[in-house]
Motif scaffolding. Structure first.
Motif, PDB file in Angstrom:
ATOM      1  N   ALA A 211     116.830 -13.391  49.493  1.00  0.00           N
ATOM      2  CA  ALA A 211     117.635 -14.414  50.162  1.00  0.00           C
ATOM      3  C   ALA A 211     118.909 -14.663  49.365  1.00  0.00           C
ATOM      4  O   ALA A 211     118.898 -14.683  48.133  1.00  0.00           O
ATOM      5  CB  ALA A 211     116.835 -15.700  50.306  1.00  0.00           C
ATOM      6  N   LEU A 212     120.020 -14.857  50.058  1.00  0.00           N
ATOM      7  CA  LEU A 212     121.284 -15.136  49.397  1.00  0.00           C
ATOM      8  C   LEU A 212     121.331 -16.594  48.950  1.00  0.00           C
ATOM      9  O   LEU A 212     120.787 -17.478  49.620  1.00  0.00           O
ATOM     10  CB  LEU A 212     122.454 -14.846  50.335  1.00  0.00           C
ATOM     11  N   ASN A 213     121.983 -16.826  47.823  1.00  0.00           N
ATOM     12  CA  ASN A 213     122.129 -18.184  47.315  1.00  0.00           C
ATOM     13  C   ASN A 213     122.890 -19.050  48.320  1.00  0.00           C
ATOM     14  O   ASN A 213     123.854 -18.606  48.938  1.00  0.00           O
ATOM     15  CB  ASN A 213     122.875 -18.134  45.972  1.00  0.00           C
ATOM     16  N   GLN A 214     122.459 -20.305  48.439  1.00  0.00           N
ATOM     17  CA  GLN A 214     123.072 -21.198  49.426  1.00  0.00           C
ATOM     18  C   GLN A 214     124.555 -21.420  49.165  1.00  0.00           C
ATOM     19  O   GLN A 214     125.346 -21.585  50.100  1.00  0.00           O
ATOM     20  CB  GLN A 214     122.351 -22.556  49.428  1.00  0.00           C
ATOM     21  N   SER A 215     124.961 -21.425  47.893  1.00  0.00           N
ATOM     22  CA  SER A 215     126.375 -21.645  47.578  1.00  0.00           C
ATOM     23  C   SER A 215     127.237 -20.470  48.030  1.00  0.00           C
ATOM     24  O   SER A 215     128.421 -20.635  48.332  1.00  0.00           O
ATOM     25  CB  SER A 215     126.552 -21.878  46.076  1.00  0.00           C
ATOM     26  N   VAL A 216     126.638 -19.270  48.077  1.00  0.00           N
ATOM     27  CA  VAL A 216     127.356 -18.082  48.564  1.00  0.00           C
ATOM     28  C   VAL A 216     127.555 -18.196  50.070  1.00  0.00           C
ATOM     29  O   VAL A 216     128.655 -17.979  50.589  1.00  0.00           O
ATOM     30  CB  VAL A 216     126.581 -16.801  48.198  1.00  0.00           C
ATOM     31  N   ILE A 217     126.475 -18.538  50.777  1.00  0.00           N
ATOM     32  CA  ILE A 217     126.558 -18.688  52.231  1.00  0.00           C
ATOM     33  C   ILE A 217     127.543 -19.793  52.601  1.00  0.00           C
ATOM     34  O   ILE A 217     128.307 -19.672  53.559  1.00  0.00           O
ATOM     35  CB  ILE A 217     125.166 -18.988  52.819  1.00  0.00           C
ATOM     36  N   SER A 218     127.553 -20.870  51.815  1.00  0.00           N
ATOM     37  CA  SER A 218     128.414 -22.018  52.113  1.00  0.00           C
ATOM     38  C   SER A 218     129.889 -21.656  52.103  1.00  0.00           C
ATOM     39  O   SER A 218     130.693 -22.279  52.805  1.00  0.00           O
ATOM     40  CB  SER A 218     128.140 -23.136  51.094  1.00  0.00           C
ATOM     41  N   ARG A 219     130.256 -20.639  51.332  1.00  0.00           N
ATOM     42  CA  ARG A 219     131.664 -20.249  51.238  1.00  0.00           C
ATOM     43  C   ARG A 219     132.081 -19.263  52.337  1.00  0.00           C
ATOM     44  O   ARG A 219     133.223 -18.817  52.344  1.00  0.00           O
ATOM     45  CB  ARG A 219     131.944 -19.660  49.854  1.00  0.00           C
ATOM     46  N   CYS A 220     131.164 -18.928  53.230  1.00  0.00           N
ATOM     47  CA  CYS A 220     131.475 -18.053  54.355  1.00  0.00           C
ATOM     48  C   CYS A 220     131.737 -18.912  55.590  1.00  0.00           C
ATOM     49  O   CYS A 220     130.859 -19.657  56.024  1.00  0.00           O
ATOM     50  CB  CYS A 220     130.329 -17.085  54.623  1.00  0.00           C
ATOM     51  N   GLN A 221     132.950 -18.789  56.143  1.00  0.00           N
ATOM     52  CA  GLN A 221     133.264 -19.578  57.331  1.00  0.00           C
ATOM     53  C   GLN A 221     132.647 -18.983  58.600  1.00  0.00           C
ATOM     54  O   GLN A 221     132.443 -19.686  59.582  1.00  0.00           O
ATOM     55  CB  GLN A 221     134.786 -19.674  57.521  1.00  0.00           C
ATOM     56  N   ILE A 222     132.378 -17.679  58.583  1.00  0.00           N
ATOM     57  CA  ILE A 222     131.756 -16.993  59.719  1.00  0.00           C
ATOM     58  C   ILE A 222     130.417 -16.440  59.259  1.00  0.00           C
ATOM     59  O   ILE A 222     130.359 -15.653  58.310  1.00  0.00           O
ATOM     60  CB  ILE A 222     132.635 -15.847  60.245  1.00  0.00           C
ATOM     61  N   VAL A 223     129.336 -16.853  59.884  1.00  0.00           N
ATOM     62  CA  VAL A 223     128.003 -16.332  59.571  1.00  0.00           C
ATOM     63  C   VAL A 223     127.321 -15.992  60.889  1.00  0.00           C
ATOM     64  O   VAL A 223     127.200 -16.839  61.776  1.00  0.00           O
ATOM     65  CB  VAL A 223     127.153 -17.361  58.787  1.00  0.00           C
ATOM     66  N   LYS A 224     126.892 -14.739  61.034  1.00  0.00           N
ATOM     67  CA  LYS A 224     126.332 -14.330  62.327  1.00  0.00           C
ATOM     68  C   LYS A 224     125.306 -13.213  62.150  1.00  0.00           C
ATOM     69  O   LYS A 224     125.526 -12.268  61.411  1.00  0.00           O
ATOM     70  CB  LYS A 224     127.451 -13.859  63.256  1.00  0.00           C
ATOM     71  N   GLY A 225     124.202 -13.347  62.856  1.00  0.00           N
ATOM     72  CA  GLY A 225     123.219 -12.278  62.914  1.00  0.00           C
ATOM     73  C   GLY A 225     123.615 -11.275  63.975  1.00  0.00           C
ATOM     74  O   GLY A 225     124.004 -11.657  65.085  1.00  0.00           O
ATOM     75  N   ILE A 226     123.543  -9.988  63.648  1.00  0.00           N
ATOM     76  CA  ILE A 226     123.912  -8.924  64.575  1.00  0.00           C
ATOM     77  C   ILE A 226     122.636  -8.287  65.118  1.00  0.00           C
ATOM     78  O   ILE A 226     121.865  -7.690  64.370  1.00  0.00           O
ATOM     79  CB  ILE A 226     124.798  -7.860  63.899  1.00  0.00           C
ATOM     80  N   ASP A 227     122.404  -8.446  66.402  1.00  0.00           N
ATOM     81  CA  ASP A 227     121.193  -7.921  67.034  1.00  0.00           C
ATOM     82  C   ASP A 227     121.352  -6.450  67.388  1.00  0.00           C
ATOM     83  O   ASP A 227     122.467  -5.914  67.438  1.00  0.00           O
ATOM     84  CB  ASP A 227     120.878  -8.709  68.307  1.00  0.00           C
ATOM     85  N   ILE A 228     120.229  -5.805  67.663  1.00  0.00           N
ATOM     86  CA  ILE A 228     120.248  -4.423  68.136  1.00  0.00           C
ATOM     87  C   ILE A 228     120.972  -4.376  69.477  1.00  0.00           C
ATOM     88  O   ILE A 228     120.741  -5.238  70.336  1.00  0.00           O
ATOM     89  CB  ILE A 228     118.813  -3.890  68.295  1.00  0.00           C
ATOM     90  N   PRO A 229     121.858  -3.415  69.686  1.00  0.00           N
ATOM     91  CA  PRO A 229     122.606  -3.341  70.948  1.00  0.00           C
ATOM     92  C   PRO A 229     121.680  -3.164  72.148  1.00  0.00           C
ATOM     93  O   PRO A 229     120.554  -2.675  72.013  1.00  0.00           O
ATOM     94  CB  PRO A 229     123.502  -2.106  70.757  1.00  0.00           C
TER      95      PRO A 229
END
Length: 336
Positions: A211-229
């Motif tokens: 799992a990525l550290n929460q402080s790393v995720i917090s600095r990302c303005q765009i966060v998105k899961g990419i599903d199988i096409p």
């Protein structure tokens, strides 16, 4: 994402960092490349592995010590200088802080990322003095540093594979949009270029991922899961990336792969992968070998799992039961 990044320019809150996560072959890297193309910016990439350290992300430091100009790696250099490694910091924060500062009492709320920043400063101070003295080392900037300095789009692949959880937090200052400042071992400091874009792309549920550290995720303005096409998108991708031109045949292979994937999920088999890349490999091998069953034996089946019993199940229940069309339509017959 490209529109969001572009239209945030000139606003109080720039959008420049992102995180895409999802299964292999879902197109995460392709999306980042398309973002770079849409923004008319160069694209560069930095790939992580379990042994990646903060120094690999910032740049390679190659000191030459002694008359034989022997190049030392990072571990040798830290040992020579009696500085703690990232493993030392992770397992013995207080002892590492003492080695870096000489102070026995650890400050309240002091964490690994602060200790890593202190380690970097100590190492850079030494290397800076060595360079001024006799040009004792060579610094090679990472792709990330180049992107941040000149305003590129940089993809950091597979950060969830990094063994030490504190590594990415060492980039927190750099990742701050408006205040990120980088000091290189050459003594040069520069502020992050306003056009520089950084995207993390990673798998989160595979073997070795953390799992990525929460402080790393917090600095990302765009966060998105990419599903199988969806099926149609997968078919188009396979047709584009292989020498097959029979759409019906490719659709057969895609549907078989989706059945295999569902079967793996139901049986809790997680040691392999069955997605777009696997279908591409299977289809291209079929074009070359002329036999989809023979091609499956060296592509989609073993890539789905290493379990011999499950491989046989896939072959008898999904691969061999199909009556496959010719992957390449012969000249003059037209396309299906």
């Amino acid at each position: 994402a490209a529109t969001l990044i572009q239209k945030s320019t000139g606003t109080k809150h720039l959008v420049r960092n992102g995180l895409y996560f999802g299964e292999p072959g879902t197109g995460k890297t392709t999306i980042v490349k398309e973002i770079a193309a849409a923004l008319h910016l160069p694209y560069t990439v930095l790939t992580c592995d379990p042994s990646t350290e903060i120094f690999n992300l910032v740049g390679q430091i190659l000191p030459s010590i002694g008359t034989d100009s022997k190049q030392l790696n990072l571990s040798d250099t830290l040992q020579m200088l009696d500085l703690p490694t990232l493993d030392d910091i992770h397992w013995d924060l207080a002892g590492s802080y003492y080695r870096l500062t000489g102070e026995k009492e650890l400050p309240k709320a002091y964490d690994e990322s602060e200790c890593i920043e202190l380690l970097i400063k100590k190492l850079y101070d030494y290397l800076g003095k060595a360079q001024k003295k006799d040009g004792d080392f060579m610094y090679v900037p990472s792709e990330l540093v180049k992107a941040l300095k000149y305003g590129y789009v940089c993809e950091i692949q597979e950060p969830a594979n990094i063994r030490q959880p504190g590594v990415l937090t060492g980039l927190n200052n750099i990742m701050d949009i408006n205040s990120g400042v980088i000091t290189l071992p050459t003594g040069e400091s520069f502020q992050r270029h306003p056009d520089a874009v950084v995207f993390y792309t990673t798998n989160l549920d595979l073997e070795g991922c953390r799992a990525l550290n929460q402080s790393v995720i917090s600095r990302c303005q765009i966060v998105k899961g990419i599903d199988i096409p969806d099926e149609d998108t997968m078919v188009q991708r396979v047709l584009f990336d292989t020498d097959a031109d029979n759409k019906s045949f490719v659709k057969q292979c895609v549907r078989v792969a989706m059945h295999i994937k569902e079967d793996l999920k139901k049986n809790y088999i997680t040691d392999g992968s069955c997605g777009v890349r696997e279908v591409i490999d299977w289809v291209q091998a079929t074009v070359i070998l002329g036999d989809p069953i023979e091609a499956a034996d060296c592509t989609i089946i073993p890539k789905a799992t290493m379990d011999a019993e499950m491989q046989e199940h896939i072959k008898t229940n999904w691969i061999e039961v199909e009556d496959y069309e010719d992957p390449v339509i012969k000249k003059g017959k037209g396309k299906s």
